[in-house]
Design an enzyme around this catalytic site. Structure first.
Site, PDB file in Angstrom:
ATOM      1  N   LYS A 127     -29.188  14.501  36.235  1.00 47.01           N
ATOM      2  CA  LYS A 127     -29.026  14.997  37.597  1.00 47.01           C
ATOM      3  C   LYS A 127     -30.364  14.925  38.322  1.00 47.01           C
ATOM      4  CE  LYS A 127     -29.642  18.619  39.917  1.00 47.01           C
ATOM      5  NZ  LYS A 127     -29.927  18.059  41.258  1.00 47.01           N
ATOM      6  N   CYS A 187     -47.319  18.998  40.539  1.00 50.78           N
ATOM      7  CA  CYS A 187     -47.355  20.283  39.833  1.00 50.78           C
ATOM      8  C   CYS A 187     -48.692  20.517  39.155  1.00 50.78           C
ATOM      9  CB  CYS A 187     -46.214  20.352  38.825  1.00 50.78           C
ATOM     10  SG  CYS A 187     -46.162  18.965  37.676  1.00 50.78           S
ATOM     11  N   GLU A 199     -40.680  22.327  32.716  1.00 49.37           N
ATOM     12  CA  GLU A 199     -41.994  21.971  33.261  1.00 49.37           C
ATOM     13  C   GLU A 199     -41.995  22.471  34.685  1.00 49.37           C
ATOM     14  OE1 GLU A 199     -44.541  20.457  35.496  1.00 49.37           O
ATOM     15  OE2 GLU A 199     -43.717  18.467  35.073  1.00 49.37           O
ATOM     16  N   GLU A 252     -48.289  28.693  44.096  1.00 52.50           N
ATOM     17  CA  GLU A 252     -48.230  27.253  44.329  1.00 52.50           C
ATOM     18  C   GLU A 252     -47.795  26.976  45.767  1.00 52.50           C
ATOM     19  OE1 GLU A 252     -46.752  23.636  41.606  1.00 52.50           O
ATOM     20  OE2 GLU A 252     -45.133  24.959  42.242  1.00 52.50           O
TER      21      GLU A 252
END
Length: 472
Positions: free
Chosen positions: A170, A282, A245, A375
């Site tokens: 997906k 990331c 992750e 973040e």
């Protein structure tokens, strides 16, 4: 305008049960460039059933055949590199050169390493009188993000297939076209029917259904920490394996023994890594942690480096209007909490075309500020000042994340000593090392599990102990 209205099940392109059609927007222009019909929960049932059939009933897909198919997949992607690069640029905005060199080049290197590891991997080993067998974990749901749509797909799909696991794939709903190209290449490469199912769809529909599905043995997910938590909760009902992750707020730590030239190189390297992919990475070093007595020196080099990144040229747009709004909200809060704007405009008007945003460098950032802990996922660098190695380590570790970090020092032993104290899955010393055999993954809320090389392959393997009869 491109339209994709089928899903890939059991080696065939078939009509989706889902009826929602999603318009895909090119972030460079803000214009619709494609339409995709999304899968739904019933399509998840169909995809998982097909994957289970090949796992439980066969035919077997031997290691040698997997090696051959994955090498052929590498070659098919390389042959179509320009098409992949153009598609990724249209889907998430990467500048042309970055799309070719990184968005396509990096996943090819990762896949090549995975195949090399598979070819030499010993799935069985002797341990005393016992045999230790490593076997496929089962049906894998691979849920991938939009920021590196080909690389993150191959990091998961390539390793899972190498391990002998059928995959239900997906992609992020905003970058499905790259996934279609990947599946077409896999078909041409000889990946057998049922081993790679494709379900474009929304995370809260298809992703959620995969996470809780009893026929899925493992979920491998890359994306936000918030969604990772939701996947972990959904997967808990069937106690399936989960690899995550997730986010990062990674520091680049500069120590005080660097000479002027090495210090400038370290700052430029750090800023470049922060702004790579418009900060939508990331592992980006989004915090620059420098000695207090060299703070002004660092800010001068950082602002000059950031000024060389020009939106629409070597700096792509943010990936969507939603992402634009999120980044500007982070910037507004940073200014409100006292961060100094030393470069860029933290409150620009959205351009008439696309979602372009110039780099912003924020100074005097502290861990108490949200921008020092959370973040942002945009072209935003936070500069922090430390008062020695212990303080630098304290600042480096002062977030809930631990995905990546950098340490720069003239004394390599001192740099390694600091690197060992930073709670991060990867720490680069005096530069950036792209060793595809080394594991990648996070500490703390940056995730669970590892990708790349042997570690990435073993993420998709179960360990079985086969015991012989007792002696005597």
């Amino acid at each position: 305008m491109e339209t994709r209205d089928r899903i890939h099940l059991d080696g065939e392109w078939v009509e989706t049960h889902g009826t929602e059609r999603l318009e895909l927007v090119d972030p460079r222009s803000g214009e619709v460039h494609a339409v995709v019909r999304l899968a739904d929960a019933q399509d998840v049932d169909r995809a998982v059933a097909g994957a289970r059939r090949v796992l439980d009933e066969g035919p077997e897909w031997p290691v040698a055949a997997r090696v051959a198919a994955l090498r052929a997949l590498h070659d098919r992607i390389a042959e179509r590199a320009e098409v992949f690069a153009e598609t990724i640029s249209a889907e998430m905005g990467s500048p042309d050169a970055f799309a070719r060199q990184v968005q396509v080049g990096m996943p090819l290197a990762t896949l090549a390493t995975t195949v090399d590891v598979l070819e030499g991997y010993a799935f069985d080993e002797a341990l005393g009188d016992s045999t230790i067998a490593r076997e496929p974990v089962g049906v894998v749901a691979a849920i991938t993000p939009w920021n590196f749509p080909l690389h993150q797909a191959l990091a998961k799909v390539g390793a899972a297939l190498a391990a002998g696991c059928p995959v239900v794939f997906k992609p992020a709903e905003t970058t499905p076209l790259t996934a279609y190209l990947l599946v077409e290449a896999a078909r041409d490469a000889g990946v057998p029917p049922g081993w790679l199912q494709l379900l474009p769809g929304r995370g809260d529909v298809v992703g959620a259904a995969l996470a809780e599905h009893p026929g899925v043995d493992m979920v491998s997910f890359t994306g936000s920490t918030a969604v990772g938590r939701a996947i972990q909760r959904a997967a808990a009902g069937t106690v399936k394996r989960v690899a995550l992750e997730l986010g990062g707020k990674s520091p680049s730590v500069l120590l005080d023994d660097l000479d002027a030239e090495a210090f400038a190189v370290a700052v430029r390297t750090s800023v470049g890594f922060c702004l790579m992919n418009t900060g939508q990475t990331c592992a980006a070093w989004t915090r620059l942690v420098v000695p207090e007595e060299r703070y002004d020196e660092a800010v001068a080099v950082a602002t000059a480096t950031a000024a060389a990144f020009v939106p629409g040229e070597n700096l792509g747009p943010l990936a969507s209007g939603i992402q634009w709004d999120r980044v500007l909200a982070h910037l507004a809060r940073a200014v409100e909490e006292g961060a100094e704007v030393v470069h860029g405009d933290p409150a620009p008007v959205r351009p008439e075309r696309g979602f372009h945003l110039g780099p912003v460098v924020l100074g005097r950032v502290t861990p108490e500020m949200a921008v020092g802990r959370e973040e942002v996922f945009g072209p935003v660098l936070a500069v922090q000042a430390h008062r020695g190695d212990d303080d630098a380590v304290r600042l480096a570790n002062a977030t809930d994340y631990g995905l990546s970090a950098g340490v720069f020092a003239a004394d390599p032993d001192r740099a390694f000593a600091v690197a060992r104290r930073i709670r991060s899955g990867t720490v680069h010393v005096n530069g950036i090392n792209s060793n595809r055999l080394a594991p990648f993954g996070g500490y703390k809320q940056s995730g669970l599990g590892r990708e790349y090389g042997r570690f990435g392959l073993e993420e998709f393997l179960e360990v079985k102990s086969i015991q012989p009869p007792p002696r005597g």
